[in-house]
Design an enzyme around this catalytic site. Structure first.
Site, PDB file in Angstrom:
ATOM      1  N   TRP A 157       0.826  -1.202   0.000  1.00  0.00           N
ATOM      2  CA  TRP A 157       0.000   0.000   0.000  1.00  0.00           C
ATOM      3  C   TRP A 157       0.864   1.258   0.000  1.00  0.00           C
ATOM      4  CZ3 TRP A 157      -0.584   4.027   3.546  1.00  0.00           C
ATOM      5  CH2 TRP A 157      -1.703   4.848   3.352  1.00  0.00           C
ATOM      6  N   HIS A 158       2.062   1.160   0.594  1.00  0.00           N
ATOM      7  CA  HIS A 158       2.953   2.312   0.655  1.00  0.00           C
ATOM      8  C   HIS A 158       3.708   2.533  -0.655  1.00  0.00           C
ATOM      9  CE1 HIS A 158       2.319   1.549   4.983  1.00  0.00           C
ATOM     10  NE2 HIS A 158       2.523   2.835   5.117  1.00  0.00           N
ATOM     11  N   GLY A 159       3.763   1.522  -1.515  1.00  0.00           N
ATOM     12  CA  GLY A 159       4.443   1.679  -2.784  1.00  0.00           C
ATOM     13  C   GLY A 159       4.858   0.339  -3.361  1.00  0.00           C
TER      14      GLY A 159
END
Length: 211
Positions: free
Chosen positions: A120-122
């Site tokens: 989700w962060h990258g």
């Protein structure tokens, strides 16, 4: 929190993480700076949102609750970025079956939830590893008890070990790539060249960050 604390800590972290090589002391110093940077960044903007919401009559829940005082990784995720951890629990962990389908499935669900939380962060292997580490920590705690089975350990020891695990995992979150993360972890334990000595730390301590 954002301007007076997170930004100066970020400058220290950037200097150390971008250095060609560092001593173990410098590496731990930079990692500690980044750990405070990311906390004060996230907590600061959450507090701003809460305050602005109150000005317009909206009440938002607390998003951070002194996470670095946690005695286990499980407790850490009950205190860290509560809006995200609650979303992961309600929309991933519980729909996957949560802890209702036996121990093995519970461990798998924890791992999947945290791996997806990392993504989700990258889209980076670093974030996948960061999520995988936390998923592993949570699964081990679930299996062996709080703080990897050390239930009777002194309070300060439990907090210290938990903080150490969180700090080490932040290396993958901050480093540019896997190679950078590996090199930084190696520097933390004194592996490899470290030509800068204490001069880098001294420069960071005395350099003014308010300009």
């Amino acid at each position: 929190k954002k301007v007076l604390l997170a930004n100066p800590c970020g400058k220290i972290a950037d200097t150390v993480f971008d250095a060609a090589s560092t001593t173990p002391l410098e590496s731990w110093y930079g990692l500690a700076a980044y750990s405070f940077q990311i906390y004060f960044d996230f907590c600061g903007y959450s507090d701003m949102a809460i305050g602005l919401g109150l000005m317009f009559g909206f009440v938002f829940a607390k998003n951070f609750d002194s996470p670095y005082r946690s005695q286990s990784i499980t407790e850490f995720w009950r205190r860290w970025h509560l809006s995200l951890s609650t979303w992961l629990r309600d929309n991933l962990y519980i729909p996957l079956g949560g802890s209702r389908r036996g121990d093995v499935r519970t461990y798998v669900n924890l791992a999947i939830t945290m791996l997806l939380g990392g993504l989700w962060h990258g889209a980076s292997w670093n974030f996948v590893i960061w999520g995988g580490l936390h998923g592993t920590f949570l699964a081990v705690e679930r299996k062996m008890g709080s703080l990897l089975g050390v239930r009777a350990a002194p309070h300060r020891l439990r907090v210290g070990v938990t903080l150490l695990l969180v700090l080490v995992s932040w290396v993958f979150f901050r480093a540019r790539d896997l190679s950078g993360a590996g090199g930084y972890l190696a520097a933390m334990v004194g592996v490899g060249d470290a030509p800068f000595g204490a001069s880098l730390v001294a420069g960071l301590i005395y350099k003014p960050y308010y300009a």
